[in-house]
Enzyme design. Structure first.
Site, PDB file in Angstrom:
ATOM      1  N   ARG A 247       0.847  -1.188   0.000  1.00 29.57           N
ATOM      2  CA  ARG A 247       0.000   0.000   0.000  1.00 29.57           C
ATOM      3  C   ARG A 247       0.884   1.240   0.000  1.00 29.57           C
ATOM      4  NH1 ARG A 247       1.958   1.786   3.820  1.00 29.57           N
ATOM      5  NH2 ARG A 247       0.906   3.769   3.499  1.00 29.57           N
ATOM      6  N   GLY A 248       0.209   2.405  -0.142  1.00 29.12           N
ATOM      7  CA  GLY A 248       0.964   3.649  -0.278  1.00 29.12           C
ATOM      8  C   GLY A 248       1.163   3.898  -1.765  1.00 29.12           C
ATOM      9  N   ALA A 249       0.938   5.146  -2.183  1.00 29.69           N
ATOM     10  CA  ALA A 249       0.861   5.441  -3.616  1.00 29.69           C
ATOM     11  C   ALA A 249       2.039   4.900  -4.432  1.00 29.69           C
ATOM     12  CB  ALA A 249       0.732   6.948  -3.807  1.00 29.69           C
TER      13      ALA A 249
ATOM     14  N   ASP B  60      -1.660  10.940  -2.439  1.00 27.93           N
ATOM     15  CA  ASP B  60      -2.039   9.823  -3.315  1.00 27.93           C
ATOM     16  C   ASP B  60      -2.330  10.308  -4.726  1.00 27.93           C
ATOM     17  OD1 ASP B  60      -2.349   7.266  -1.517  1.00 27.93           O
ATOM     18  OD2 ASP B  60      -2.904   9.028  -0.370  1.00 27.93           O
TER      19      ASP B  60
ATOM     20  N   ASN C  43      -5.167  12.735  -0.021  1.00 26.26           N
ATOM     21  CA  ASN C  43      -4.297  11.934   0.850  1.00 26.26           C
ATOM     22  C   ASN C  43      -5.189  11.225   1.858  1.00 26.26           C
ATOM     23  OD1 ASN C  43      -1.557  11.146   1.569  1.00 26.26           O
ATOM     24  ND2 ASN C  43      -1.873  12.276   3.463  1.00 26.26           N
ATOM     25  N   LYS C  44      -4.587  10.410   2.687  1.00 26.31           N
ATOM     26  CA  LYS C  44      -5.326   9.595   3.648  1.00 26.31           C
ATOM     27  C   LYS C  44      -6.361  10.410   4.420  1.00 26.31           C
ATOM     28  CE  LYS C  44      -5.153   6.008   4.091  1.00 26.31           C
ATOM     29  NZ  LYS C  44      -6.157   5.134   3.396  1.00 26.31           N
TER      30      LYS C  44
HETATM   31  O1  MRU Z   1      -4.675   3.472   1.822  1.00 28.74           O
HETATM   32  P1  MRU Z   1      -3.187   3.552   1.802  1.00 28.74           P
HETATM   33  O2  MRU Z   1      -2.509   3.032   3.014  1.00 28.74           O
HETATM   34  O3  MRU Z   1      -2.619   3.023   0.518  1.00 28.74           O
HETATM   35  O4  MRU Z   1      -2.999   5.112   1.834  1.00 28.74           O
HETATM   36  C1  MRU Z   1      -2.126   5.761   1.105  1.00 28.74           C
HETATM   37  C2  MRU Z   1      -1.164   6.352   1.992  1.00 28.74           C
HETATM   38  O5  MRU Z   1      -0.285   5.669   2.463  1.00 28.74           O
HETATM   39  C3  MRU Z   1      -1.262   7.724   2.386  1.00 28.74           C
HETATM   40  O6  MRU Z   1      -2.338   8.415   1.995  1.00 28.74           O
HETATM   41  C4  MRU Z   1       0.060   8.400   2.247  1.00 28.74           C
HETATM   42  O7  MRU Z   1       0.038   9.457   3.103  1.00 28.74           O
HETATM   43  C5  MRU Z   1       0.393   8.834   0.857  1.00 28.74           C
HETATM   44  S1  MRU Z   1       1.069   7.588  -0.098  1.00 28.74           S
HETATM   45  C6  MRU Z   1       2.762   7.858   0.017  1.00 28.74           C
END
Ligand code: MRU
Length: 348
Positions: A51-53, A234, A244-245
């Protein structure tokens, strides 16, 4: 980054397999999952093993490569195009996913040797991520003064972006260059990416930090305990609005109220020119189960899921929110820092 003295990337490819750190088990267990086909990699993205962009983007690029490797001679392109759609349907918000699938697909389509091009391009996407992350660290480090107390939300570290992270990259560099810093980590309900992943990363690096409840940041800001906020992204719309989250928007509004600089760290591969404003960014809705239940290990290390809400009540679970550009002091990219907020405020 190093785990138990060994260097790892969040996701990597060897032969036709994609290997990824199983993030759902962290910080309790460190396990590597081997995905042997593109469908398995799709599931790993969907179920957030990765996970994470940026990490999603790298995994998606490798999944495309697996599709090219698996495609039959007859109906080769049909197979690959179907796979591309499946990969792109796994997580709708992270722009890096689409960035990677398109790069790999286009490179292969324009090549005499599509498979070779797919393999090379997917690897190049991963390597570029790592390079960009380091540059973000260098630019972002300039914003951090000795003694700074920094707030971050979710996990935008090396687990989220090959190989150094985005929001955490400047923090790592500040620490490595001898600055005395302290990090407040939003727990980031419902999945706890802050409490579980960011805290684990910071602990591994020996960076002083505390996990705070998601609703504690405004209180700390009011008490003058936060000097700087850095979050990841994201997807970033053409007007500078940032997805973002979930919970990021709230922190940005609070930071503005208390005059605290609010920075977003993301490479230009997270920018989506086809989204004019944040309103055009698709926001992923996730299962209510993530809110209603929490998972963790028992004394034997076995993972369990337990209900933490009133039985019978349902939940609503948007995964992301959009922070309007006017709340953002600047965006730290691999090319430098875009300070657009003043322009936006005047525009608005
Ligand atoms: O749902 P996720 O865990 O994939 O969420 C994305 C993220 O990790 C965050 O939004 C993060 O701050 C940006 S991605 C580097």
């Amino acid at each position: 980054m190093k785990v138990n003295g060994k260097n790892y990337r969040t996701v990597w490819m060897e032969s036709s397999s994609v290997f990824l750190i199983e993030q759902n088990l962290l910080p309790f267990k460190f396990e590597i999952f081997e995905s042997k086909c593109y469908k398995e990699t799709c599931l790993s993205i969907k179920n957030m093993l990765v996970r994470g962009a940026g990490a999603i983007g790298t995994a998606a690029g490798f999944a495309m490569t697996q599709a090219f490797l698996q495609a039959p001679k007859d109906g080769f392109w049909e197979f690959v195009e179907t796979a591309k759609k499946e990969i792109e349907a796994t997580r709708p918000t992270a722009q890096n996913l689409f960035h990677a699938t398109n790069l790999v697909f286009e490179a292969a389509r324009n090549s005499d040797d599509p498979i070779k091009s797919a393999v090379e391009t997917a690897q190049a996407v991963a390597d570029k991520d790592a390079e960009d992350s380091h540059k973000i660290g260098e630019f972002g480090n300039e914003l951090i003064q000795d003694g700074f107390r920094i707030l971050t939300h979710c996990n935008a570290g090396w687990l989220a972006f090959t190989d150094f992270g985005t929001a955490l990259s400047p923090i790592y560099l500040a620490h490595q260059t001898g600055k005395n810093i302290f990090v407040y980590v939003d727990e980031t309900r419902p999945r706890g990416q802050g409490a579980r992943l960011t805290a684990w990363e910071l602990q591994n690096e020996g960076i002083p930090h505390l996990i705070i409840p998601d609703n504690a940041a405004a209180h700390l800001m009011q008490q003058g305990k936060i000097d700087l906020v850095i979050v990841g992204a994201d997807r970033i719309a053409a007007n500078g609005d940032v997805a973002n989250k979930i919970g990021t928007l709230e922190k940005a509004i609070c930071a503005r109220e208390f005059g605290i600089p609010f920075y977003v760290a993301a490479p230009t591969s997270t920018f989506d020119e086809s989204c004019p404003t944040g309103k055009d960014i698709p926001i992923e809705g996730r299962s209510s189960e993530e809110v209603l239940y929490q998972t963790g290990p028992d004394e034997n290390g076995e993972m369990h899921k337990i209900l933490v809400c009133s039985p019978g009540s349902d939940a609503f679970n948007p995964a992301f929110d959009v922070t309007p550009a006017k709340y953002i002091t600047g965006i730290i990219t691999e090319k430098g820092i875009i300070k657009n907020s003043i322009v936006r405020i005047i525009d608005n």
